[in-house]
Scaffold this motif. Sequence first.
Motif, short mmCIF file in Angstrom:
data_model
loop_
_atom_site.label_atom_id
_atom_site.label_comp_id
_atom_site.label_asym_id
_atom_site.label_seq_id
_atom_site.Cartn_x
_atom_site.Cartn_y
_atom_site.Cartn_z
N SER A 1 -100.81 0.61 15.82
CA SER A 1 -100.36 -0.49 16.68
C SER A 1 -100.25 -1.77 15.85
O SER A 1 -101.20 -2.19 15.21
N THR A 2 -99.07 -2.36 15.87
CA THR A 2 -98.78 -3.53 15.04
C THR A 2 -98.14 -4.59 15.91
O THR A 2 -97.28 -4.30 16.75
N ARG A 3 -98.53 -5.83 15.69
CA ARG A 3 -98.06 -6.93 16.53
C ARG A 3 -96.59 -7.23 16.20
O ARG A 3 -96.28 -8.06 15.35
N GLU B 1 -94.51 -5.47 21.92
CA GLU B 1 -94.37 -6.30 23.11
C GLU B 1 -93.45 -5.64 24.13
O GLU B 1 -93.66 -5.72 25.34
N GLN B 2 -92.43 -4.95 23.63
CA GLN B 2 -91.51 -4.24 24.51
C GLN B 2 -92.25 -3.16 25.29
O GLN B 2 -92.05 -2.99 26.50
N PRO C 1 -97.64 -7.39 10.88
CA PRO C 1 -96.55 -6.85 10.05
C PRO C 1 -96.83 -6.99 8.56
O PRO C 1 -96.43 -6.13 7.77
N GLU C 2 -97.54 -8.06 8.17
CA GLU C 2 -97.83 -8.27 6.75
C GLU C 2 -98.76 -7.20 6.19
O GLU C 2 -98.73 -6.91 4.99
N ASP C 3 -99.63 -6.61 7.06
CA ASP C 3 -100.49 -5.53 6.59
C ASP C 3 -99.66 -4.33 6.16
O ASP C 3 -99.94 -3.68 5.14
#
Length: 662
Positions: A592-594, A599-600, A629-631
């Motif tokens: 799970s990534t922001r 969000e959708q 996302p940067e991870d």
Amino acid sequence: MKDHEPRIAVIGAGISGLVLAAALHQQGIRTAVFEQAGQLFPTGAGIQLSPNAVRLLHRLGLEARLRQHAVRPRAIRMTNWDDGHPLATTPLAGPCEERYGAPYLTVHRADLHAALLEQLPMGTLRLGARCLALDEREDGVRLEFADGLSYDADLVVGADGIRSVVRSQLFPDRPRFSGQGMYRGLVPADRVPRFAADPRVQLWLGPGQHCVAYPVSGGRTISFAAGVPAPDWRTESWTQPGRKEDLLAAYTGWDDELLGLLSAADEVTCWALHDRDPLDHLVQGRFVLIGDAAHSMLPFLAQGANQAVEDAAVLADCLIRTSELPAALGRYEMQRLPRANEVQRRARANNDRLHLADGEARQQRDRELAARQGLESHDWLFAYEAVPERQPDAPGGGGTDPAAAASGIRGRVALITGAARGIGFAVARALAQHGARVVLTDLDQDGLDEAVKALADEGQQAAGYRLDVQDSGAVAATVEAVEQEVGPVDILVNVAGVLHTGPVAEFDDAHWQQTFAVNAFGVFCVSREATRRMAERERGVVVTVASNAGTVPRIHMAAYGASKAASVHFTKVLGLELAGRGIRCNVVSPGSTRTPMLEQVQHNGSEGTIRGDLAGYRTGIPLRRIAEPEDVASAVVFLASDEARHITMHELSVDGGAALGA
């Protein structure tokens, strides 16, 4: 190299050898430069210096001398052979400096040579030193010279041109004759006032041959190079006299302005054009090749001198910043081999492209020239940062030291799909920050434009191409355009994806088919096109961003999870097939990534897919946070870099431990 000062012997006092010696001297490292000529004459004629080399020369302290002796042409103008009709005009002068941070220059070779010599301390250059033997020993190399001199070195740099003595000891190849000869001459500018009044690089393109002319020596002289088919020529010397009447006969019927220029020369020289086939290595033991000794190239891309400057600057940088000699030489080879071989390949291809006979093929070429006459089509060449300028950190700040950048990424072309937002944009930004030339693709044109602008606002150069990854024809055309306009794709990151959720019993055909079309077939299409070209060059990296949903069953995500599992398996099989060509293929599987996709799901997903807000997704994540996302981008950068050079067919989970805990 910080442990002790190495003994560095440079064989050859041409442009590459002198730039290397000057760059090392600038950092306090001494070299011994050996030149077989007994004295240095102002040989040669004009050369073109493009911004990729001029930036490096300015850092060596040559800006003032170049301003004095070089010319800033207004444009590169390509014209038809018989009537001078314009085919394409590429603006230089102001636009070039604004775009690349350095001008495009034309200069007499002797002026550049003299400027480089001024950067060296007395005693660096030894003339009349013809190298006869190179004896590599456990503790160094013994050099023997024709005058009886011997010299012991830790490192020998072959900068001695196409007939390199150093290269001949390492590799048994020979120069390759191109079938073309070249006449060169210099004309006082006052004899051709029309040409002198409009400083430019002008090319006349015709059947079997072409001519290029431009001002040098502060505009006082016009230099020209006129090619001719010459199947029987073999002489390579720049000083070999030629017959002007033979030159004029070869250009009978050509444009009057060109004939006037050629007729105004007092004398001409001539030589046969050779290059060598690309090498697989530039380093062997304590020997390293730079310039024409490494990759002699035909002059049909005007890059011989520029690539020599790049070579020398990169080698100096590697020696300065890497303490161990083998590691420094390894870094140099990894950085320079792909770049120089690609430039060499394109220069060789221009031997045909510039010399097409009148007909449909030439007309198609002329249409392509007209369509791509802006500076953008030169970005792959001119924007290349062989050695990024070191910027000191702001007080208390966190500036990026180029030395800390992941190795093997700087200067490479990275193509990222689905790059308008989310993980794709984070990957593009991270690769750009590590020095890659990034190409963003996405189906959303508005989002793509915003992403490219956002990178530009951060000082990063990026190109954007609208792309539907499930359209195989569009994929083929886009990859070809990127290779031609930006450069060969070295890194491919597959990120584009769609997510439709719902119970299997209620899931409609269209959503299932679209999910697989983008998430699986799209990965196949783009990877197929990019790796076909990578395989020819025997280098490249593919990273597919999948999902831990391909491993861990997620309720109402059957289509998404199955499509991601397919992309994982495909990428591993691709890696197996391409490992023998030096191409690595790996997978990053986020949890799970922001992102907008998450969000959708939160707002539009089917009942049961997510309960509550985003915090609900922390359940089952041992690290107890949703990824950013940067991870994911950091993992991609690692797998794309040389730090992962022995990793392929691997799936790296970036999910806070969720997959292991499922």
